[in-house]
Design a protein around this motif. Structure first.
Motif, PDB file in Angstrom:
ATOM      1  N   HIS A  18     -10.333   7.315   0.546  1.00 62.08           N
ATOM      2  CA  HIS A  18      -8.899   7.197   0.250  1.00 62.08           C
ATOM      3  C   HIS A  18      -8.317   8.530  -0.200  1.00 62.08           C
ATOM      4  O   HIS A  18      -7.338   9.023   0.347  1.00 62.08           O
ATOM      5  N   THR A  91       0.260  -5.619   1.891  1.00 64.57           N
ATOM      6  CA  THR A  91      -0.406  -5.777   3.187  1.00 64.57           C
ATOM      7  C   THR A  91       0.357  -5.047   4.284  1.00 64.57           C
ATOM      8  O   THR A  91      -0.230  -4.278   5.058  1.00 64.57           O
ATOM      9  N   HIS A  94       0.071  -1.204   3.828  1.00 65.53           N
ATOM     10  CA  HIS A  94      -1.218  -0.649   4.253  1.00 65.53           C
ATOM     11  C   HIS A  94      -1.354  -0.644   5.774  1.00 65.53           C
ATOM     12  O   HIS A  94      -1.805   0.345   6.358  1.00 65.53           O
ATOM     13  N   TYR A  98      -1.801   2.792   8.044  1.00 60.49           N
ATOM     14  CA  TYR A  98      -2.885   2.982   9.017  1.00 60.49           C
ATOM     15  C   TYR A  98      -2.324   3.230  10.417  1.00 60.49           C
ATOM     16  O   TYR A  98      -2.777   4.134  11.130  1.00 60.49           O
ATOM     17  N   SER A 156       3.723   7.056   1.919  1.00 60.79           N
ATOM     18  CA  SER A 156       2.630   7.287   0.974  1.00 60.79           C
ATOM     19  C   SER A 156       3.157   7.622  -0.416  1.00 60.79           C
ATOM     20  O   SER A 156       2.532   7.267  -1.422  1.00 60.79           O
ATOM     21  N   HIS A 159       3.945   4.356  -1.800  1.00 62.85           N
ATOM     22  CA  HIS A 159       2.657   3.742  -2.124  1.00 62.85           C
ATOM     23  C   HIS A 159       2.177   4.239  -3.497  1.00 62.85           C
ATOM     24  O   HIS A 159       1.778   3.449  -4.359  1.00 62.85           O
TER      25      HIS A 159
END
Length: 190
Positions: A18, A91, A94, A98, A156, A159
């Motif tokens: 990560h 969810t 993420h 990706y 990000s 995030h």
């Protein structure tokens, strides 16, 4: 020190992947922004893109390893304190991260191989060109690459802000779990 994920926290391998991928992505973003400012006569004009390509291929490998590792060692379940909306947002966030990361490396590959030449990865090995349509491919892939990169940076950062919100406002284990800790490490149960 737990190498695999547990139901309570991420293991060393997941946490390392990560944080390593996060550092590489931000480094690549900075390198990409710097590269486009170089003039033809700058000493780094040819070296910076080669470095960017090589690291990009290694990043792609790291992403593949990370996805495989998620199947080998599934991440901990969402905390019980999370609302349905929080679980859904996490969810979707993420999955989007990706998808964007893979889109960035694929578009970078298409830019780099548009002329039909393989990508040399630090002189260790080469990745062959599979599609080559120099002008159109490089232009379209270049535009997408830039937009995907900005999207990853923005998403990000969100995030990271959500992880800090969970840590400082909600006072839950979200951030601690990615750091390999949980409140149970401190004698506190959530």
């Amino acid at each position: 020190m737990q190498f695999t994920n547990t139901p309570q926290r991420y293991g060393v391998i997941s946490a390392a992947l990560h944080w390593l991928i996060a550092v590489v992505v931000y480094g690549m973003f900075a390198l990409g922004l710097w590269m486009v400012t170089l003039s033809y006569y700058d000493g780094w004009y040819h070296q910076a893109p080669e470095l960017h390509k090589s690291i990009g291929i290694l990043l792609m490998m790291g992403l593949v390893i990370r996805v495989i590792w998620r199947f080998i060692s599934p991440p901990p379940a969402a905390l019980k304190s999370y609302s349905r909306l929080t679980r859904l947002g996490a969810t979707l966030g993420h999955i989007t991260l990706y998808a964007l990361l893979f889109s960035i490396v694929v578009s970078g590959y298409l830019i780099s191989t548009a002329d039909g030449e393989p990508i040399s990865v630090f002189g260790w090995f080469e990745i062959p060109a599979t599609l080559a349509d120099a002008g159109a491919q490089a232009d379209l892939a270049g535009s997408l690459h830039l937009w995907f990169a900005w999207a990853v940076v923005v998403l990000s950062l969100l995030h990271g802000l959500m992880a800090l919100k969970h840590h400082f406002i909600d006072k839950d284990d979200t951030l601690n779990r990615m750091l390999g800790k949980s409140s149970s490490d401190y004698g506190v149960q959530k």
